[in-house]
Enzyme design. Sequence first.
Site, PDB file in Angstrom:
ATOM      1  N   CYS A 246       0.884  -1.185   0.000  1.00  0.00           N
ATOM      2  CA  CYS A 246       0.000   0.000   0.000  1.00  0.00           C
ATOM      3  C   CYS A 246       0.907   1.216   0.000  1.00  0.00           C
ATOM      4  CB  CYS A 246      -0.925  -0.016   1.210  1.00  0.00           C
ATOM      5  SG  CYS A 246      -1.885  -1.546   1.364  1.00  0.00           S
ATOM      6  N   ALA A 248       1.418   4.316  -1.765  1.00  0.00           N
ATOM      7  CA  ALA A 248       1.294   5.768  -1.958  1.00  0.00           C
ATOM      8  C   ALA A 248       1.344   6.509  -0.623  1.00  0.00           C
ATOM      9  CB  ALA A 248      -0.021   6.071  -2.679  1.00  0.00           C
ATOM     10  N   PRO A 249       1.942   7.705  -0.601  1.00  0.00           N
ATOM     11  CA  PRO A 249       2.525   8.450  -1.743  1.00  0.00           C
ATOM     12  C   PRO A 249       3.970   8.090  -2.061  1.00  0.00           C
ATOM     13  CG  PRO A 249       2.591   9.818   0.206  1.00  0.00           C
ATOM     14  CD  PRO A 249       1.913   8.542   0.632  1.00  0.00           C
ATOM     15  N   GLY A 250       4.511   7.078  -1.384  1.00  0.00           N
ATOM     16  CA  GLY A 250       5.829   6.593  -1.762  1.00  0.00           C
ATOM     17  C   GLY A 250       6.959   6.947  -0.830  1.00  0.00           C
ATOM     18  N   GLY A 251       6.666   7.560   0.314  1.00  0.00           N
ATOM     19  CA  GLY A 251       7.741   7.913   1.244  1.00  0.00           C
ATOM     20  C   GLY A 251       8.489   6.688   1.745  1.00  0.00           C
ATOM     21  N   ASP A 326       2.004  -1.599   5.059  1.00  0.00           N
ATOM     22  CA  ASP A 326       1.629  -0.377   5.773  1.00  0.00           C
ATOM     23  C   ASP A 326       0.138  -0.202   5.519  1.00  0.00           C
ATOM     24  OD1 ASP A 326       2.179   1.989   7.311  1.00  0.00           O
ATOM     25  OD2 ASP A 326       1.976   3.128   5.460  1.00  0.00           O
ATOM     26  N   CYS A 376      -0.998   3.781  11.185  1.00  0.00           N
ATOM     27  CA  CYS A 376      -0.894   5.080  11.857  1.00  0.00           C
ATOM     28  C   CYS A 376      -2.155   5.319  12.681  1.00  0.00           C
ATOM     29  CB  CYS A 376      -0.666   6.216  10.859  1.00  0.00           C
ATOM     30  SG  CYS A 376      -1.958   6.374   9.607  1.00  0.00           S
TER      31      CYS A 376
END
Length: 461
Positions: A246, A248-251, A326, A376
Site C-alpha cells: 500500500c 502511496a505516496p511513496g515515502g 503499511d 498510523c
Amino acid sequence: MSVFTRISLKPEVVEHLQSVFLNAEVLAAVGHQEAESRFHRLLTCLTHPPSYTCVRASTHLASLEEIRHKLGEELTKQMCSSSAEDVSLRIVPHPRIPDVLLLPVDGPRPVKQLSSEVMVGAQCGNAVLRGAHVFAPGILASPKYMKAGDVVSVFSDLEGRCTRGATSFQGKKVFVGNGVAELGRSSIFCADKPPKGVGVRMVDPLYQSPSFDGVLPNLAFLQNLPSVVVGHVLGPRPGERILDMCAAPGGKTCHIAALMGDQGEVMALDRIRNKIDRIHQNAQMLQLRSIKAFCFNSTQAVSSDPAHGTEGPPFPPESFDRVLLDAPCSGLGQRPNMACTWSLKEICSYQPLQRKLFHAAVQLLKTGGVLVYSTCTVTLAENEEQVAWALATFPCLTLQPQEPHIGAEGMLGAGLPPEQLRLLQRFSPELIWDQTETTAPLPDRADRDTIGFFIAKFLKN
C-alpha cells in the site's frame, strides 16, 4: 500548555475507544485512574502537533552532515524573523537513526487574533500547524474585500460546515495563526480556473516551524519519525526483491530503495492511479531507479497461474524477500487532528481489509522472509488484535525483535503474552504527553512525542 480542546469525535466513537483503553487487562495493570488519565491525554494530545519536525535525509545522495549544513543554510535564507539563526543552528541528528534530522518547533506562541479572518479546511489547518503556508485550494472563506497584502488571522473549520466562498463563519473553529494574503478574494473564488499557489503566507503562526516548500527537495524529505523507523525495521538489503503493498505516496517505498543503496527491486502497489504518479515523481526526485510502481489491488496480488511472470502483478507465491504492509487504517493517530467525523462502523471497517492483505502478504513472502505490518492508528483492533489473529491464522509466522525500538511495547487487551508485547512497537504519545517536558533534550522528546503508530515484524518460517 494545552491550547486546543480534545479531538472532536462522534459520541459512539468516544465510547468505543474508552472501552478499549480501559479494557480489563489495562485496568489490572495500571488501575482505573491511570487508564482514564491516559485516555483523556490521548484525546487532547492528538489535537497538538509534535514538538519537532522530522526530516529524513537522503543519505544515499550525500552525507548526513552535508545535508544538515545545506539545510541550515537554506532555512537561514528562508526565515526572515529573528528566529532564523536559531532554527538553522538547532538541527539535531537523531542519536539512533542515521538518516534523521530533528528541528524543534516553537509553540504554542502568544499570537494575537485579528478581526480579519480567513477560514480554511481542517486538513489545511493541520498542515499550517506543522509549518505549511495556506495554499489557495484550502481556503473556504475570506473577508469580502480581502486583497493581496492584507494581514489576516487564519482559522480551521473543525466540522466541515463552512460554505466555500463565504465572507464569514460562526461555526466551530480554531485559531492557527496570522499571515499575509498573497491573493485577493476575487482571485481565490471568482477566477475562471481553480486557484493555485500560496493563498496566505504565514508570518506569525501559533506553532513556529520552517516551511519546507521547495527546500532541498531531493535531500530533505519530511516524514513522521515512526514512518522512518518502519524502513529500518524492515531491514532491506542490496539485491533483494521487496514488495510495498500500500505504497502511496511513496515515502516508505523510496526509503526502502535508499536503504538498499538502490540495488535490487522494490515493487510498489496502490489502487489509485494518480497516487502511482506521485510515487514515480518521488522516486525520480530522489534519484531512485530500483522502484517499479503499479496501479493494482494488493488483495489480488497473488497469481494462481504458476506460469505467470514476475515483472508485474499479480505475482507467483513466494516472490519476495521482504514485504511491507503499511495497512489502510482509521488514521486515529495522526497529529495534529482536530476532528474525526467517521462513524464507529467506518472506523471498524478496516479490519477485514487488513486481513485480506495479510493473506496475500504471507503467500507472496518467501520462506525465511520478513513481513512488517504497520498502521498510523491507536486502536487495538487494527494493531495488537491483528497480530494475535495473524499468529493464530499463520503458524509459519513468528514475531521478531525490532531495531531500532524507540517506541513503547504493545498495548494490553488482545491477549498477547508479555514476551510478545515486548516485540511490538507502539508509539503512544499519551503515555508521556505533558508540555512541561519541553525542557528535555530534543532527541529524548522526539522518540516519545510522535504521532500514534504501530509496528509488528514477522519472520516466515
